[in-house]
Design a protein around this motif. Structure first.
Motif, short mmCIF file in Angstrom:
data_model
loop_
_atom_site.label_atom_id
_atom_site.label_comp_id
_atom_site.label_asym_id
_atom_site.label_seq_id
_atom_site.Cartn_x
_atom_site.Cartn_y
_atom_site.Cartn_z
N LEU A 115 0.85 -1.20 0.00
CA LEU A 115 0.00 0.00 0.00
C LEU A 115 0.88 1.25 0.00
CD1 LEU A 115 -2.74 1.37 0.10
CD2 LEU A 115 -2.83 0.97 2.56
N VAL A 116 1.99 1.20 0.72
CA VAL A 116 2.94 2.32 0.73
C VAL A 116 3.55 2.46 -0.66
CG1 VAL A 116 5.09 3.19 1.73
CG2 VAL A 116 3.45 1.98 3.18
N GLU A 117 3.94 1.32 -1.24
CA GLU A 117 4.53 1.32 -2.58
C GLU A 117 3.58 1.87 -3.63
OE1 GLU A 117 6.98 -2.60 -2.55
OE2 GLU A 117 6.22 -2.26 -4.60
N ALA A 118 2.28 1.61 -3.45
CA ALA A 118 1.29 2.04 -4.45
C ALA A 118 1.31 3.56 -4.63
CB ALA A 118 -0.10 1.56 -4.05
N SER A 119 1.34 4.30 -3.53
CA SER A 119 1.33 5.77 -3.70
C SER A 119 2.70 6.27 -4.16
CB SER A 119 0.86 6.48 -2.42
OG SER A 119 1.57 6.07 -1.31
N GLU A 120 3.77 5.57 -3.73
CA GLU A 120 5.12 5.95 -4.20
C GLU A 120 5.24 5.76 -5.70
OE1 GLU A 120 8.07 3.76 -1.93
OE2 GLU A 120 7.81 5.16 -0.25
N ALA A 121 4.82 4.59 -6.18
CA ALA A 121 4.92 4.29 -7.61
C ALA A 121 4.02 5.23 -8.41
CB ALA A 121 4.54 2.83 -7.87
N ALA A 122 2.86 5.56 -7.85
CA ALA A 122 1.93 6.47 -8.53
C ALA A 122 2.56 7.85 -8.68
CB ALA A 122 0.61 6.57 -7.76
N LEU A 123 3.26 8.29 -7.66
CA LEU A 123 3.92 9.60 -7.74
C LEU A 123 5.00 9.58 -8.82
CD1 LEU A 123 4.45 12.48 -6.82
CD2 LEU A 123 5.88 11.59 -4.98
N ALA A 192 2.37 20.72 -6.68
CA ALA A 192 2.56 19.60 -5.76
C ALA A 192 1.70 18.46 -6.26
CB ALA A 192 2.13 20.03 -4.36
N ILE A 193 2.33 17.30 -6.44
CA ILE A 193 1.59 16.11 -6.87
C ILE A 193 1.49 15.20 -5.65
CG2 ILE A 193 1.47 14.28 -8.59
CD1 ILE A 193 3.78 15.69 -10.07
N GLU A 194 0.28 14.80 -5.29
CA GLU A 194 0.16 13.99 -4.08
C GLU A 194 -0.86 12.88 -4.17
OE1 GLU A 194 -1.08 16.12 -0.53
OE2 GLU A 194 -1.60 17.88 -1.68
N PRO A 195 -0.42 11.72 -4.69
CA PRO A 195 -1.33 10.57 -4.72
C PRO A 195 -1.53 9.98 -3.31
CG PRO A 195 0.66 10.19 -6.06
CD PRO A 195 0.88 11.43 -5.28
N PHE A 196 -2.78 9.60 -3.06
CA PHE A 196 -3.13 8.85 -1.85
C PHE A 196 -3.67 7.51 -2.33
CE2 PHE A 196 -3.53 13.27 -0.72
CZ PHE A 196 -3.24 13.38 0.64
N ALA A 197 -3.23 6.43 -1.70
CA ALA A 197 -3.76 5.10 -2.02
C ALA A 197 -4.43 4.53 -0.77
CB ALA A 197 -2.64 4.17 -2.49
N THR A 198 -5.52 3.77 -0.99
CA THR A 198 -6.24 3.24 0.17
C THR A 198 -6.85 1.88 -0.13
OG1 THR A 198 -8.03 3.68 1.76
CG2 THR A 198 -8.36 4.45 -0.49
N ASP A 199 -7.05 1.09 0.94
CA ASP A 199 -7.82 -0.15 0.81
C ASP A 199 -9.30 0.14 1.08
OD1 ASP A 199 -7.66 0.31 3.52
OD2 ASP A 199 -6.76 -1.63 4.03
N GLN A 282 0.32 7.91 1.46
CA GLN A 282 0.45 9.18 0.71
C GLN A 282 1.91 9.41 0.36
OE1 GLN A 282 0.05 12.60 3.20
NE2 GLN A 282 -0.18 14.05 1.53
N ARG A 283 2.13 9.97 -0.84
CA ARG A 283 3.48 10.41 -1.19
C ARG A 283 3.32 11.69 -1.99
NH1 ARG A 283 8.41 11.05 -0.33
NH2 ARG A 283 10.04 9.66 -1.09
N GLU A 284 4.21 12.66 -1.75
CA GLU A 284 4.07 13.95 -2.43
C GLU A 284 5.44 14.57 -2.71
OE1 GLU A 284 2.17 16.99 -0.01
OE2 GLU A 284 1.66 18.18 -1.77
N HIS A 285 5.55 15.13 -3.90
CA HIS A 285 6.70 15.97 -4.25
C HIS A 285 6.20 17.25 -4.89
CE1 HIS A 285 10.24 13.68 -3.31
NE2 HIS A 285 9.93 12.65 -4.08
#
Ligand code: CO
Length: 299
Positions: A115-123, A192-199, A282-285
């Protein structure tokens, strides 16, 4: 697109870069401090102090959002919460003379690596896609497809955003899913790009806890002393950027804020959450759109 040339060596972009550099360092140092048993307040104070020590200004309170909470939680002055075996999102911002950087990362003690990887990869997919002439809907599509590929949902009612001068949320929105409406990105925009991934279902709702606020207007029809004092500090110190209840020096900040809210002098950012029992990463840059793509300022 406008013909006027954008000079990416301009002073304002140098300030965005400087803000980004400070922010990246503070993010890494803050992550190091987060572990079960450590207090939220200690981590927030550390991060905010460290930003100033390195020559930046705090652009908004350190957000510490746990498990189903996606955003907008920050400790209160007497907060006693400590980290547990949780999924912890931290979101932080720096500005130099109003030129902003915004970044976020998930620290996970629940064992849900994917789940952590999902938002990282999406970013990363979004950063690979973004550039001048690219439609914001395409960026959203890259995010959605990536998170989908991990078997999770993007949080669709949270979006990335432009960063203006002393303005933490301005156009363009960067959606976390494919959308028709949107705009074509242009050289020189800072976003700022900030994908959030959730179950969970992928739509956050407002919770009752509210610790972050922002000034809405520069006149306050309030007469009691506490509210007047709070208003003065907000206008002079926090200006148009978000602030935390715990930053106010007045004796009864909750009362002052309630009154200022009633008169619509300030606006509030309640916590945003998925259903209980869900997790959100969540991951954001922050990036500057360049001629051939994007420069990430917060690596
Ligand atoms: Co942001």
């Amino acid at each position: 697109m406008a013909d006027e040339a954008v000079d990416l060596d301009d002073e304002r972009y140098e300030k965005h870069r400087e803000a980004g550099e400070i922010l990246a360092q503070v993010r890494e140092e803050t992550v190091e401090r987060i572990e079960p048993g450590v207090s939220h307040l200690e981590v927030a104070t550390y991060a905010e102090d460290r930003i100033r020590e390195l020559g930046g200004e705090v652009a908004f309170p350190l957000n510490i959002s746990i498990d189903e909470v996606a955003a907008h939680d920050t400790p209160s002055a007497d907060d006693e919460r400590v980290f547990g075996e949780e999924m912890i999102n931290i979101d932080l911002g720096v500005h130099i003379d109003g030129w902003l950087a915004d970044t976020a990362i998930t620290v996970d003690f629940t064992g849900n690596d994917d789940l952590v990887e999902a938002s990282e990869a999406a970013l990363e997919a979004a950063i690979d896609t973004i550039g001048p002439g690219v439609h914001t809907g395409e960026v959203g599509a890259a995010i959605e497809e990536t998170i989908d590929g991990y078997g999770y949902n993007p949080v669709v009612n949270l979006t990335g955003h432009g960063l203006g001068h002393y303005d933490q949320h301005c156009p363009p929105n960067i959606p976390n899913r494919a959308v028709e409406q949107g705009i074509e990105l242009e050289v020189g925009q800072v976003v700022a790009i900030e994908p959030f991934a959730t179950d969970g279902g992928g739509k956050v709702m407002e919770g009752s806890r509210t610790e972050i606020f922002v000034l809405e207007r520069e006149d306050a029809p309030v007469r009691d002393r506490t509210s007047r004092e709070a208003f003065k500090q907000i206008v002079e110190e926090f200006t148009t950027l978000p602030f935390a209840t715990r930053w106010l020096d007045v004796r009864r900040p909750e009362m002052a804020l309630r009154r200022l809210l009633q008169h619509e002098v300030i606006d509030s950012y309640p916590v945003l959450k998925e259903d209980e029992g869900c997790l959100v990463s969540q991951r954001e840059h922050t990036v500057i759109i360049t001629d051939d793509g994007a420069e990430v300022t917060t690596r």
